[in-house]
Design an enzyme around this catalytic site. Structure first.
Site, short mmCIF file in Angstrom:
data_model
loop_
_atom_site.label_atom_id
_atom_site.label_comp_id
_atom_site.label_asym_id
_atom_site.label_seq_id
_atom_site.Cartn_x
_atom_site.Cartn_y
_atom_site.Cartn_z
N ASP A 1 10.83 -19.93 51.75
CA ASP A 1 12.06 -21.36 51.38
C ASP A 1 11.56 -22.23 51.31
OD1 ASP A 1 14.08 -22.38 49.94
OD2 ASP A 1 15.89 -21.56 51.72
N ASP B 1 11.14 -23.86 44.84
CA ASP B 1 11.33 -24.05 46.02
C ASP B 1 11.10 -22.75 46.64
OD1 ASP B 1 14.04 -23.19 45.18
OD2 ASP B 1 14.69 -25.27 47.02
N GLU B 2 11.86 -21.31 46.23
CA GLU B 2 12.06 -19.97 46.94
C GLU B 2 11.72 -18.82 45.81
OE1 GLU B 2 15.75 -18.37 48.20
OE2 GLU B 2 16.85 -19.74 46.35
#
EC number: 2.7.7.7
Length: 362
Positions: free
Chosen positions: A11, A106-107
């Site tokens: 993350d 983003d993860e």
């Protein structure tokens, strides 16, 4: 419980804000948020840690963020730049395993169970990924290592920002016992409040000592939570058998707009809806899923921040049907004005394309 898998959840730390701070170091020490401007309404997409110290959070209305932090620096952000960086980061993940499941820009989840790097040590693999991302992008990423996806996601939040938390299989029972129910994905604020009202705040309140839940507990959860009860019981035992899925089929697309001023007249809201249709149509064409369309919907958010969604089955963009759905949503406003309008489309799975006949508008 499956314990042989090695799952990493990665993350990026306040991704959009981190990119802006990297590109402009002067922003590193000031409260910063990505989410419109002071003169327009909207919500915070993300914020840096100095802003979080003032209580600013993602998804918070911009005006509320400014109340909590009047000197907050607001940027609109640059989505193309963020997408480019996301592709670069995902490419780094793929150097370690083909089993990469992106969740957002983003993860992502990685299954490194069969990875031979670092003698198969998921901990060392996670450490090397974090080093590589920092070296090649200048951005930090937090990681969680655990036997399944649910636990890995929770673990990645343990030592944020720029941290690593490893939860080996033999530590899972003790970790789960004291885990707050509100931290389980899918348990939002309202569900958490329901559980607290029943005297349930920790996983051990539902499943004691790793044992099977009692019949009374099962009945209680089904009564108050419905379909969520089954997955909650599994999570409280540390169980999550979901595999990491490298190919995540897109199930829906949408478009929404926070209005500059609240609308109090249905005709005005109808005009706003029509203005969104060209963008929605363009996104549908870009998705390449026109033939798989099977559901459309309208969302309204009211001045008191309640929101409602009305949807129906449909195989094509039908402005008249959108208008009918809007009228149904409008009836739920309870005399409140409208601050946001959204449209969305749902797709049937590709595997069903040859099995189902196209649906006609209802």
């Amino acid at each position: 419980m499956t314990t042989h898998r090695k799952i990493i959840h990665l993350d990026m730390d306040c991704f959009f804000a981190a990119v802006e701070m990297r590109d402009n170091p002067a922003l590193k020490t000031v409260p910063l948020a990505i989410g419109g401007s002071r003169n327009e309404r909207g919500v915070i997409a993300t914020c840096n840690y100095p802003a979080r110290a003032f209580g600013v959070r993602s998804a918070m209305p911009t005006h509320e963020a400014l109340k909590r932090c009047p000197h907050l620096t607001l940027l609109r952000g640059n989505m193309e730049k963020y997408k480019t960086l996301s592709r670069q980061i995902q490419a780094i993940f793929l150097r370690y395993t083909d089993l990469v499941e992106p969740l957002s820009l983003d993860e992502a989840y990685l299954d490194v169970s069969n990875c031979s790097l670092f003698r198969g040590s998921a901990t060392l693999i996670a450490e090397d990924i974090r080093r590589t991302v920092l070296l090649e992008t200048g951005l930090t990423v937090s990681a969680g290592v655990a036997p399944n996806k649910f636990l890995a996601k929770i673990a990645s939040d343990e030592n944020k920002p720029d941290g690593l938390f490893v939860l080996p299989p033999h530590h899972v029972p003790a970790f789960i016992e004291t885990l707050p129910l509100r931290r389980i994905p899918g348990v939002g604020q309202k569900t958490s409040e329901k559980l607290a009202a029943l005297g349930l705040t920790l996983c051990r309140d539902i499943v004691a000592n790793g044992q099977e839940p009692s019949t009374q507990m099962l009945s209680l959860l089904v009564k108050h939570l419905g379909s969520l009860a089954s997955s909650l019981l599994q999570r409280c035992q540390g169980i999550d058998e979901r595999p990491v899925q490298p190919s995540r089929e897109r199930k829906s697309i949408g478009v929404e707009h926070t209005l500059a001023h609240d609308l109090h007249d249905l005709a005005q809201v109808q005009d706003a809806l029509l203005s969104l249709l060209p963008t929605l149509e363009q996104r549908l064409l870009q998705s390449g899923k026109t033939a798989l369309l099977h559901k459309i919907g309208v969302k309204l958010k009211f001045s008191d921040f309640r929101q409602t969604t009305v949807e129906t089955q449909c195989s094509q963009l039908n402005p008249l049907l959108f208008q009918q759905l809007l009228e149904q949503a409008w009836q739920r406003r309870q005399e409140k004005t409208v601050r946001l309008i959204g449209l969305h489309l749902g797709f049937r799975p590709v595997c069903e394309e040859q099995l189902l006949l196209p649906l006609t508008p209802q």
